[in-house]
Design a protein around this motif. Sequence first.
Motif, PDB file in Angstrom:
ATOM      1  N   GLU A 138       0.840  -1.211   0.000  1.00  0.00           N
ATOM      2  CA  GLU A 138       0.000   0.000   0.000  1.00  0.00           C
ATOM      3  C   GLU A 138       0.868   1.251   0.000  1.00  0.00           C
ATOM      4  O   GLU A 138       0.567   2.214  -0.708  1.00  0.00           O
ATOM      5  N   LEU A 139       1.947   1.237   0.776  1.00  0.00           N
ATOM      6  CA  LEU A 139       2.846   2.387   0.789  1.00  0.00           C
ATOM      7  C   LEU A 139       3.459   2.599  -0.589  1.00  0.00           C
ATOM      8  O   LEU A 139       3.547   3.730  -1.067  1.00  0.00           O
ATOM      9  N   ALA A 140       3.852   1.517  -1.232  1.00  0.00           N
ATOM     10  CA  ALA A 140       4.422   1.621  -2.579  1.00  0.00           C
ATOM     11  C   ALA A 140       3.415   2.260  -3.525  1.00  0.00           C
ATOM     12  O   ALA A 140       3.746   3.185  -4.279  1.00  0.00           O
ATOM     13  N   GLU A 141       2.195   1.777  -3.496  1.00  0.00           N
ATOM     14  CA  GLU A 141       1.160   2.300  -4.386  1.00  0.00           C
ATOM     15  C   GLU A 141       0.847   3.760  -4.097  1.00  0.00           C
ATOM     16  O   GLU A 141       0.782   4.591  -5.008  1.00  0.00           O
ATOM     17  N   ARG A 142       0.687   4.105  -2.845  1.00  0.00           N
ATOM     18  CA  ARG A 142       0.288   5.467  -2.483  1.00  0.00           C
ATOM     19  C   ARG A 142       1.409   6.493  -2.641  1.00  0.00           C
ATOM     20  O   ARG A 142       1.140   7.675  -2.834  1.00  0.00           O
ATOM     21  N   SER A 143       2.654   6.032  -2.566  1.00  0.00           N
ATOM     22  CA  SER A 143       3.768   6.976  -2.682  1.00  0.00           C
ATOM     23  C   SER A 143       4.384   6.978  -4.078  1.00  0.00           C
ATOM     24  O   SER A 143       5.212   7.829  -4.390  1.00  0.00           O
ATOM     25  N   GLY A 144       3.998   6.000  -4.918  1.00  0.00           N
ATOM     26  CA  GLY A 144       4.473   5.978  -6.287  1.00  0.00           C
ATOM     27  C   GLY A 144       5.858   5.388  -6.479  1.00  0.00           C
ATOM     28  O   GLY A 144       6.543   5.707  -7.449  1.00  0.00           O
ATOM     29  N   SER A 162      12.222  -0.276  -3.925  1.00  0.00           N
ATOM     30  CA  SER A 162      12.744   1.023  -3.481  1.00  0.00           C
ATOM     31  C   SER A 162      12.504   1.234  -2.002  1.00  0.00           C
ATOM     32  O   SER A 162      13.378   1.738  -1.289  1.00  0.00           O
ATOM     33  N   LEU A 163      11.336   0.840  -1.529  1.00  0.00           N
ATOM     34  CA  LEU A 163      11.045   0.990  -0.100  1.00  0.00           C
ATOM     35  C   LEU A 163      12.008   0.161   0.746  1.00  0.00           C
ATOM     36  O   LEU A 163      12.490   0.618   1.784  1.00  0.00           O
ATOM     37  N   ARG A 164      12.299  -1.040   0.302  1.00  0.00           N
ATOM     38  CA  ARG A 164      13.262  -1.877   1.029  1.00  0.00           C
ATOM     39  C   ARG A 164      14.651  -1.228   1.022  1.00  0.00           C
ATOM     40  O   ARG A 164      15.364  -1.252   2.016  1.00  0.00           O
ATOM     41  N   TYR A 165      15.000  -0.650  -0.117  1.00  0.00           N
ATOM     42  CA  TYR A 165      16.287   0.045  -0.216  1.00  0.00           C
ATOM     43  C   TYR A 165      16.323   1.231   0.750  1.00  0.00           C
ATOM     44  O   TYR A 165      17.310   1.429   1.458  1.00  0.00           O
ATOM     45  N   ARG A 215       7.772  10.432  -0.468  1.00  0.00           N
ATOM     46  CA  ARG A 215       7.683  11.452  -1.518  1.00  0.00           C
ATOM     47  C   ARG A 215       8.831  12.445  -1.419  1.00  0.00           C
ATOM     48  O   ARG A 215       9.404  12.859  -2.429  1.00  0.00           O
ATOM     49  N   LEU A 216       9.187  12.837  -0.196  1.00  0.00           N
ATOM     50  CA  LEU A 216      10.313  13.748   0.011  1.00  0.00           C
ATOM     51  C   LEU A 216      11.620  13.078  -0.411  1.00  0.00           C
ATOM     52  O   LEU A 216      12.446  13.696  -1.094  1.00  0.00           O
ATOM     53  N   ILE A 217      11.812  11.836  -0.038  1.00  0.00           N
ATOM     54  CA  ILE A 217      13.022  11.099  -0.421  1.00  0.00           C
ATOM     55  C   ILE A 217      13.129  11.046  -1.942  1.00  0.00           C
ATOM     56  O   ILE A 217      14.203  11.285  -2.505  1.00  0.00           O
ATOM     57  N   ARG A 218      12.028  10.739  -2.613  1.00  0.00           N
ATOM     58  CA  ARG A 218      12.026  10.689  -4.082  1.00  0.00           C
ATOM     59  C   ARG A 218      12.417  12.032  -4.680  1.00  0.00           C
ATOM     60  O   ARG A 218      13.195  12.105  -5.626  1.00  0.00           O
TER      61      ARG A 218
END
Length: 134
Positions: free
Chosen positions: A6-12, A17-20, A48-51
């Motif tokens: 869900e975090l992946a989907e909502r943050s794009g 990447s989240l695991r990284y 989103r800020l990290i991206r």
Amino acid sequence: MVRIGELAERSGVSVRSLRYYEEQGLLEAHRSGSGQRHYRESAIDRVRLIRMLHAAGLSSRTIAELLPYVEARATTPESRARLRAERDRIDAEIAALTLTRDRLDALILTSAHPASGCTWIAEPSAKASAGAAM
């Protein structure tokens, strides 16, 4: 709390990447009894800020150094100096890319005219291209 998908989907971003981000200390996951990752709702804005910072060319290490200041809405002379240094680095990259683009534009303009001295090769016709492909 949100699960990793869900975090992946909502943050794009991808789950990978989240695991990284987690491995780099940029994102904190809470584990369920079965080992599933769960994140606070605020993780969406953090990702989103990290991206955005990654897209600006900041390394994971630099982001990890700056995130505590960003989240605390506090700055120090050192954090401001670091941000300015990153901005200056990005400005230098933009200047170098602009110069490269301008040189390419000049080459394109020069080579677009038969009088340029370049050997001019006509565009192959669609029929000739189709025959060559066989």
